[in-house]
Design an enzyme around this catalytic site. Structure first.
Site, mmCIF file in Angstrom:
data_model
loop_
_atom_site.group_PDB
_atom_site.id
_atom_site.type_symbol
_atom_site.label_atom_id
_atom_site.label_comp_id
_atom_site.label_asym_id
_atom_site.label_seq_id
_atom_site.Cartn_x
_atom_site.Cartn_y
_atom_site.Cartn_z
ATOM 1 N N ARG A 228 -15.710 -42.584 -14.416
ATOM 2 C CA ARG A 228 -15.665 -43.585 -13.346
ATOM 3 C C ARG A 228 -14.241 -44.100 -13.109
ATOM 4 N NH1 ARG A 228 -19.661 -46.804 -16.368
ATOM 5 N NH2 ARG A 228 -19.430 -48.551 -14.948
ATOM 6 N N ARG B 40 -25.608 -51.486 -19.788
ATOM 7 C CA ARG B 40 -25.833 -50.608 -18.641
ATOM 8 C C ARG B 40 -25.872 -49.162 -19.090
ATOM 9 N NH1 ARG B 40 -21.888 -52.033 -13.706
ATOM 10 N NH2 ARG B 40 -21.860 -49.774 -13.599
ATOM 11 N N LYS C 244 -14.401 -57.626 -11.564
ATOM 12 C CA LYS C 244 -14.569 -57.601 -10.102
ATOM 13 C C LYS C 244 -15.877 -58.265 -9.654
ATOM 14 C CE LYS C 244 -15.077 -53.397 -8.725
ATOM 15 N NZ LYS C 244 -16.453 -53.213 -8.245
HETATM 16 P P1 AMP Z 1 -20.599 -50.536 -10.140
HETATM 17 O O1 AMP Z 1 -21.643 -51.497 -10.581
HETATM 18 O O2 AMP Z 1 -19.813 -51.022 -8.953
HETATM 19 O O3 AMP Z 1 -19.715 -50.064 -11.260
HETATM 20 O O4 AMP Z 1 -21.384 -49.238 -9.607
HETATM 21 C C1 AMP Z 1 -22.223 -48.500 -10.478
HETATM 22 C C2 AMP Z 1 -22.431 -47.108 -9.934
HETATM 23 O O5 AMP Z 1 -23.093 -47.176 -8.656
HETATM 24 C C3 AMP Z 1 -21.167 -46.295 -9.676
HETATM 25 O O6 AMP Z 1 -20.662 -45.667 -10.845
HETATM 26 C C4 AMP Z 1 -21.683 -45.289 -8.658
HETATM 27 O O7 AMP Z 1 -22.455 -44.272 -9.286
HETATM 28 C C5 AMP Z 1 -22.621 -46.137 -7.809
HETATM 29 N N1 AMP Z 1 -21.916 -46.755 -6.679
HETATM 30 C C6 AMP Z 1 -21.641 -48.065 -6.496
HETATM 31 N N2 AMP Z 1 -20.971 -48.275 -5.352
HETATM 32 C C7 AMP Z 1 -20.806 -47.055 -4.786
HETATM 33 C C8 AMP Z 1 -20.188 -46.594 -3.605
HETATM 34 N N3 AMP Z 1 -19.563 -47.428 -2.762
HETATM 35 N N4 AMP Z 1 -20.227 -45.250 -3.345
HETATM 36 C C9 AMP Z 1 -20.857 -44.399 -4.162
HETATM 37 N N5 AMP Z 1 -21.436 -44.767 -5.324
HETATM 38 C C10 AMP Z 1 -21.423 -46.077 -5.633
#
Ligand code: AMP
Length: 213
Positions: free
Chosen positions: A167, A156, A15
């Site tokens: 997640r 990460r 994504k």
């Molecule tokens: P990602 O890089 O998109 O996988 O996001 C990493 C982490 O950031 C997620 O597992 C959440 O803990 C937090 N996060 C990212 N976007 C959101 C969102 N829209 N709402 C709440 N937490 C978020």
């Protein structure tokens, strides 16, 4: 041509990579919540301190914080011609908040099985500036080093098995139903198989959005 695009997809679906591609091709900024949070944590900003423990445990950062962050970001000048959202909205409260601010032109859904997502996430690497790699699908030229800024690549903190499963579960429970919400409100929904190689998925994204490669 659509220029307010939101990307959906489970962790590991590519994504972030595809959202970056669409943002460059459309010449509009990408707004990716995960990287914004990680940067805030690295900088130890107020937002970073508040968000850190949620992210570490694979849980969602509270809606109040996330919505406020996006609300501010969408007030900046550079989004006037459009923007690409990556990682927002993830809950129905976030969906409603976004809908109050603006409508979206298209939703791109990258589909991938949980099994494939878990196996892919094991190979993810990134540098401190959030340039993303994958040991199998998008390896750096020099092992362990970012091609762009030559910083070391790391795993990460939340890419550990328990957090990955948590997640994915949250994605299916809270985020996936939002796709239908967009659809019923008339937003175009484009579903793309994310299993093929990155370049193939990129072609599908480009064709669907009417952008040239
Ligand atoms: P990602 O890089 O998109 O996988 O996001 C990493 C982490 O950031 C997620 O597992 C959440 O803990 C937090 N996060 C990212 N976007 C959101 C969102 N829209 N709402 C709440 N937490 C978020």
């Amino acid at each position: 041509m659509a220029s307010r695009i939101v990307f959906f997809g489970p962790q590991g679906s590519g994504k972030g990579t595809q959202a970056e591609f669409a943002s460059h091709a459309l010449r509009v900024p990408v707004i990716a919540t995960g990287p914004i949070f990680r940067k805030s944590i690295a900088e130890k900003s107020e937002l970073g301190v508040l968000a850190a423990s949620y992210i570490q445990h694979g849980r969602l950062v509270p809606d109040s914080l996330t919505i406020e962050m996006i609300r501010k970001r969408l007030q900046e000048q550079d989004v006037n011609n459009g923007f690409v959202l990556d990682g927002f909205p993830r809950t129905s409260a976030q969906f409603n908040a976004l809908w109050e601010i603006t409508t979206m032109d298209a939703v791109v859904v990258l589909e991938l099985s949980d099994e494939e997502a878990v196996s892919r996430m094991g190979g993810r690497r990134l540098c401190a500036n959030n340039h993303q790699y994958h040991l199998t699908y998008k390896p750096p030229t020099q092992e362990g080093i970012c091609d762009v800024d030559h910083l070391p690549l790391t795993i990460r903190e939340d890419d550990v098995e328990t957090s990955i499963r948590e997640r994915l579960e949250i994605y299916h429970r809270e985020t996936e139903p939002l796709i239908e919400q967009f659809r019923v409100r008339g937003t175009r929904v484009i579903v793309i198989d994310a299993k093929p190689p990155i370049v193939e998925v990129r072609k599908s994204v480009a064709t669907a959005l009417g952008i040239s490669l």
